[in-house]
Design a protein around this motif. Structure first.
Motif, PDB file in Angstrom:
ATOM      1  N   GLN A  29      13.703   9.124   8.015  1.00 57.04           N
ATOM      2  CA  GLN A  29      11.676   8.180   8.984  1.00 57.04           C
ATOM      3  C   GLN A  29      12.557   9.435  10.094  1.00 57.04           C
ATOM      4  O   GLN A  29      11.439   9.211  11.176  1.00 57.04           O
ATOM      5  CB  GLN A  29      12.114   6.601   9.538  1.00 57.04           C
ATOM      6  CG  GLN A  29      11.812   5.967   7.947  1.00 57.04           C
ATOM      7  CD  GLN A  29      11.607   4.918   8.114  1.00 57.04           C
ATOM      8  OE1 GLN A  29      12.519   4.087   9.419  1.00 57.04           O
ATOM      9  NE2 GLN A  29      11.626   3.451   7.241  1.00 57.04           N
ATOM     10  N   TRP A  65      -1.586   3.607  12.274  1.00 53.39           N
ATOM     11  CA  TRP A  65      -1.532   2.848  11.206  1.00 53.39           C
ATOM     12  C   TRP A  65      -0.193   3.879  10.409  1.00 53.39           C
ATOM     13  O   TRP A  65       0.396   3.472   9.625  1.00 53.39           O
ATOM     14  CB  TRP A  65      -2.550   2.973  10.130  1.00 53.39           C
ATOM     15  CG  TRP A  65      -2.470   3.597   8.748  1.00 53.39           C
ATOM     16  CD1 TRP A  65      -2.469   2.358   7.462  1.00 53.39           C
ATOM     17  CD2 TRP A  65      -2.507   4.629   7.839  1.00 53.39           C
ATOM     18  NE1 TRP A  65      -1.934   2.596   5.879  1.00 53.39           N
ATOM     19  CE2 TRP A  65      -2.090   4.012   6.817  1.00 53.39           C
ATOM     20  CE3 TRP A  65      -2.440   6.061   7.980  1.00 53.39           C
ATOM     21  CZ2 TRP A  65      -1.735   5.289   5.440  1.00 53.39           C
ATOM     22  CZ3 TRP A  65      -1.846   6.679   6.935  1.00 53.39           C
ATOM     23  CH2 TRP A  65      -1.675   6.450   6.131  1.00 53.39           C
ATOM     24  N   ALA A  66       0.068   5.523  10.703  1.00 59.67           N
ATOM     25  CA  ALA A  66       0.503   6.228  10.322  1.00 59.67           C
ATOM     26  C   ALA A  66       2.066   5.858  10.830  1.00 59.67           C
ATOM     27  O   ALA A  66       3.114   5.957   9.733  1.00 59.67           O
ATOM     28  CB  ALA A  66       0.684   7.730  10.308  1.00 59.67           C
ATOM     29  N   LYS A  68       3.333   2.972  11.604  1.00 67.38           N
ATOM     30  CA  LYS A  68       3.844   2.014  10.620  1.00 67.38           C
ATOM     31  C   LYS A  68       4.227   1.854   9.322  1.00 67.38           C
ATOM     32  O   LYS A  68       4.707   1.747   8.510  1.00 67.38           O
ATOM     33  CB  LYS A  68       2.305   0.775  10.540  1.00 67.38           C
ATOM     34  CG  LYS A  68       2.378  -0.310  12.243  1.00 67.38           C
ATOM     35  CD  LYS A  68       0.972  -1.120  12.123  1.00 67.38           C
ATOM     36  CE  LYS A  68       0.956  -1.340  13.386  1.00 67.38           C
ATOM     37  NZ  LYS A  68       0.315  -2.532  13.817  1.00 67.38           N
ATOM     38  N   GLU A  69       3.018   3.072   9.089  1.00 66.68           N
ATOM     39  CA  GLU A  69       3.474   3.499   7.183  1.00 66.68           C
ATOM     40  C   GLU A  69       5.034   4.232   7.221  1.00 66.68           C
ATOM     41  O   GLU A  69       5.432   3.863   5.755  1.00 66.68           O
ATOM     42  CB  GLU A  69       2.004   4.573   6.812  1.00 66.68           C
ATOM     43  CG  GLU A  69       2.440   4.581   5.521  1.00 66.68           C
ATOM     44  CD  GLU A  69       1.766   2.535   4.855  1.00 66.68           C
ATOM     45  OE1 GLU A  69       1.515   2.581   3.104  1.00 66.68           O
ATOM     46  OE2 GLU A  69       1.441   2.203   5.565  1.00 66.68           O
ATOM     47  N   LYS A  72       7.745   2.761   6.545  1.00 68.52           N
ATOM     48  CA  LYS A  72       8.187   1.845   4.915  1.00 68.52           C
ATOM     49  C   LYS A  72       7.934   2.810   4.065  1.00 68.52           C
ATOM     50  O   LYS A  72       8.299   2.066   2.888  1.00 68.52           O
ATOM     51  CB  LYS A  72       6.699   0.893   4.756  1.00 68.52           C
ATOM     52  CG  LYS A  72       6.240  -0.243   5.287  1.00 68.52           C
ATOM     53  CD  LYS A  72       5.326  -1.570   4.827  1.00 68.52           C
ATOM     54  CE  LYS A  72       3.880  -0.111   5.076  1.00 68.52           C
ATOM     55  NZ  LYS A  72       2.242  -1.015   4.742  1.00 68.52           N
ATOM     56  N   SER A  73       8.908   3.979   4.614  1.00 72.43           N
ATOM     57  CA  SER A  73       8.482   5.123   3.369  1.00 72.43           C
ATOM     58  C   SER A  73       9.882   5.408   3.989  1.00 72.43           C
ATOM     59  O   SER A  73      10.743   5.750   4.958  1.00 72.43           O
ATOM     60  CB  SER A  73       7.536   6.041   4.763  1.00 72.43           C
ATOM     61  OG  SER A  73       6.232   5.562   4.261  1.00 72.43           O
ATOM     62  N   ASP A  78       6.441   9.634   0.094  1.00 70.30           N
ATOM     63  CA  ASP A  78       5.874   9.146   1.193  1.00 70.30           C
ATOM     64  C   ASP A  78       5.326   9.427   2.174  1.00 70.30           C
ATOM     65  O   ASP A  78       4.202   9.413   2.658  1.00 70.30           O
ATOM     66  CB  ASP A  78       6.954   8.343   1.281  1.00 70.30           C
ATOM     67  CG  ASP A  78       6.916   6.493   0.088  1.00 70.30           C
ATOM     68  OD1 ASP A  78       6.724   6.857  -0.566  1.00 70.30           O
ATOM     69  OD2 ASP A  78       8.487   6.567   0.721  1.00 70.30           O
ATOM     70  N   ASN A  81       2.267  12.055   1.567  1.00 67.41           N
ATOM     71  CA  ASN A  81       0.825  11.360   1.020  1.00 67.41           C
ATOM     72  C   ASN A  81       0.092  10.247   2.826  1.00 67.41           C
ATOM     73  O   ASN A  81      -0.364  10.637   2.530  1.00 67.41           O
ATOM     74  CB  ASN A  81       0.577   9.848   0.521  1.00 67.41           C
ATOM     75  CG  ASN A  81       1.132  10.539  -0.452  1.00 67.41           C
ATOM     76  OD1 ASN A  81       0.539  11.317  -1.471  1.00 67.41           O
ATOM     77  ND2 ASN A  81       1.584   9.524  -1.943  1.00 67.41           N
ATOM     78  N   ILE A  82       1.264  10.237   3.482  1.00 63.29           N
ATOM     79  CA  ILE A  82       0.827   9.902   4.993  1.00 63.29           C
ATOM     80  C   ILE A  82      -0.425  10.929   5.927  1.00 63.29           C
ATOM     81  O   ILE A  82      -1.224  11.251   6.398  1.00 63.29           O
ATOM     82  CB  ILE A  82       1.948   9.258   5.723  1.00 63.29           C
ATOM     83  CG1 ILE A  82       2.524   8.214   5.377  1.00 63.29           C
ATOM     84  CG2 ILE A  82       1.351   9.416   7.127  1.00 63.29           C
ATOM     85  CD1 ILE A  82       4.123   8.226   5.898  1.00 63.29           C
ATOM     86  N   GLN A  85      -3.602  11.970   4.102  1.00 65.95           N
ATOM     87  CA  GLN A  85      -4.385  11.029   4.637  1.00 65.95           C
ATOM     88  C   GLN A  85      -5.128  11.495   6.068  1.00 65.95           C
ATOM     89  O   GLN A  85      -6.267  11.197   6.379  1.00 65.95           O
ATOM     90  CB  GLN A  85      -3.448   9.484   4.964  1.00 65.95           C
ATOM     91  CG  GLN A  85      -4.803   7.670   4.920  1.00 65.95           C
ATOM     92  CD  GLN A  85      -5.466   8.072   3.201  1.00 65.95           C
ATOM     93  OE1 GLN A  85      -4.881   7.672   2.628  1.00 65.95           O
ATOM     94  NE2 GLN A  85      -6.907   7.613   3.517  1.00 65.95           N
ATOM     95  N   ASN A 155      -7.945   6.050  -4.010  1.00 64.81           N
ATOM     96  CA  ASN A 155      -6.343   6.311  -3.421  1.00 64.81           C
ATOM     97  C   ASN A 155      -5.920   7.481  -3.893  1.00 64.81           C
ATOM     98  O   ASN A 155      -5.911   8.088  -3.065  1.00 64.81           O
ATOM     99  CB  ASN A 155      -5.588   5.689  -4.797  1.00 64.81           C
ATOM    100  CG  ASN A 155      -5.508   4.529  -3.967  1.00 64.81           C
ATOM    101  OD1 ASN A 155      -5.469   3.874  -3.280  1.00 64.81           O
ATOM    102  ND2 ASN A 155      -5.218   3.036  -5.005  1.00 64.81           N
TER     103      ASN A 155
END
Length: 506
Positions: A29, A65-66, A68-69, A72-73, A78, A81-82, A85, A155
């Motif tokens: 992270q 959002w990214a 916070k994502e 969880k990654s 993961d 994909n962020i 997006q 998605n």
């Protein structure tokens, strides 16, 4: 000799184990946050299209959002994909985010986990586009592994960028790379439970099918049922295959331009195209053609001024390439992250010519924007050709139309004598970000990201049916229906020919 050979083989084997990297590998992270920060700063400084279709509040929101994502990654995928997006959210078909080559090579070696069949959007449904013994050709997909196909596709939109909030163009990417995109979003699957309906049946059936490898999926895509109809979009065309003219009857002709990739003023290919246009439109004028169909359904863009020269034969007005164009920097920012093979310490020298070009062309500073000056070729007033067509024109468009193709389509659709038939383009009507691409490599993940830096406002009239954040909307929305799909017939061309016949009898 044998010892050397054994050592070499052992070295190759160990190297493959050490250096082969999977998108499913863990990725810290801390590295994600570093790359997210770099990605965001590059966008803020260099990307003039960041707020073209999104407000500052919306951009701020998706970056929250990214962040916070990331909490969880845990894997490289993961994070990829962020970034996909974020890339898609901006709304530019020239945006692109890709994996480093070492990850791509590893993907290509994967022997399972991919959905086995190509799919295609027909009559408002996603159908199986491959003849097989498991799920009949043309069957409508309802669910895959318990997820409605509408949710699955939603998605996957992030992997294929289009202008504004257009979604028809995203179907082009999904029909080509559905299996790969599914693997990116959902991971590798040993099997797929597919709910489907055969054509003309209301009975929902279920079947469990085995996955295939990366290469096998693309082998099947290259043998898809619709190949005879849509292969032209995927072909590397020769110079003499990029355009053609056909006379249908004494009053009707069809000009087809598959691409505007024909070089610029300095190339022989461009000069040959100019000669073709001059010959054809002289003939059209001499033969008193009343109806001209202009088919650009496979035109994904190309090089200036091929689009502008073609338009000069289809208009009665003076025009320019764009009304205004601007960039958001005076010098290319964040050189140490730029996509280039030039060593970092030499990049300030290598980028000098680009900075000089930008400063000469975009010299009008207004706040944090740098606008093109009035002497730019892009603002040059162009006149209609002396042999410009004055009859009824019919423009055929599709979701594949993009970049210079959509600029041309927007200008033609603004003509009083033109009717537009087909499906919404992936390229915008009022403008786009284009011309000059920049590429960057994120420092920790080495993810590659590209975007075009010139924010363009196209020289088109305002029209009631054209929406700012969408592609070009046709006057007659026509797509291939199921029966024509099975019979490999051209629904849109048949429609326009019927339209011309109806006008002849009025």
């Amino acid at each position: 000799m044998k010892k050397t050979a054994y050592f070499s083989l052992l070295f190759v084997a160990i190297s493959n184990i050490i250096f082969a990297q999977s998108i499913d590998d863990t990725f810290s992270q801390k590295k994600m946050r570093k790359d997210l920060e770099v990605f965001k700063n590059i966008r803020l400084k260099a990307n003039s299209g960041l707020y073209k279709y999104r407000s500052e509040a919306q951009i701020d929101s998706i970056y929250l959002w990214a962040e916070k994502e990331i909490d969880k990654s845990s894997t490289y995928l993961d994070f990829y994909n962020i970034i996909c997006q974020l890339t898609d959210f901006e709304g530019s078909l020239h945006n692109d985010t890709g994996l480093p080559e070492r990850y791509v090579k590893n993907l290509k070696r994967e022997s399972y986990g991919y959905f086995p069949y190509p799919i295609k959007w027909i009559d408002g449904k996603w159908i199986i586009n491959y003849e097989n013994n498991e799920i009949p050709l043309g069957s409508e997909i309802i669910e895959i592994n318990g997820v409605p196909i509408s949710e699955v596709v939603l998605n996957l939109y992030k992997y294929y960028t289009t202008d504004g909030q257009n979604i028809t163009g995203k179907r082009i990417g999904i029909r080509t790379h559905f299996s790969r995109y599914y693997r990116f979003n959902y991971g590798q699957e040993e099997k797929f439970q597919v709910s489907f309906k055969k054509h003309t049946s209301n009975l929902e059936e279920k079947k469990t099918i085995k996955s295939v490898g990366y290469s096998e999926y693309y082998k099947r895509f290259n043998n898809r049922y619709s190949k005879a109809f849509d292969q032209i979009y995927y072909v590397d065309l020769k110079a003499d295959e990029k355009y053609k003219y056909e006379k249908i009857d004494s009053l009707t002709g069809v000009l087809t331009v598959y691409t505007f990739s024909m070089g610029n003023e300095t190339t022989e290919e461009h000069q040959t195209y100019l000669a073709f246009l001059d010959s054809i439109f002289s003939k059209i004028k001499t033969e008193n053609i009343k109806h001209l169909i202009v088919d650009i359904r496979q035109n994904g863009g190309g090089t200036d001024p091929n689009d502008l020269v073609t338009y000069s034969y289809l208009t009665q007005r003076n025009f320019q390439e764009n009304k205004q164009a601007w960039i958001s920097f005076k010098k290319v920012p964040y050189l140490k992250y730029t996509y280039t093979k030039i060593p970092r310490f030499l990049r300030p020298l290598g980028v000098g010519k680009y900075n000089k070009m930008f400063q000469e062309d975009f010299y009008l500073a207004k706040g944090n924007r740098f606008y093109q000056g009035p002497l730019s070729d892009d603002h040059k007033i162009r006149e209609p050709n002396k042999n410009a067509f004055t009859g009824n024109s019919y423009l055929l468009i599709s979701p594949a139309v993009a970049s210079a193709g959509s600029l041309f389509a927007a200008m033609v659709s603004g003509n009083e004598n033109t009717r537009v038939i087909g499906e919404e383009t992936m390229g915008g009507y009022y403008g786009h970000n284009g011309h000059t691409p920049l590429g960057y490599i994120l420092p920790k993940s080495k993810i590659e990201t590209f975007f075009s830096v010139v924010n363009l406002e196209q020289d088109v009239p305002k029209k009631g049916n054209q929406i700012y954040n969408r592609g070009i909307i046709p006057d007659y929305e026509v797509s291939q229906n199921y029966e024509d799909y099975i019979n490999q017939k051209d629904t849109q061309m048949d429609f326009v020919l019927d339209l011309i016949k109806s006008k002849a009898t009025e």
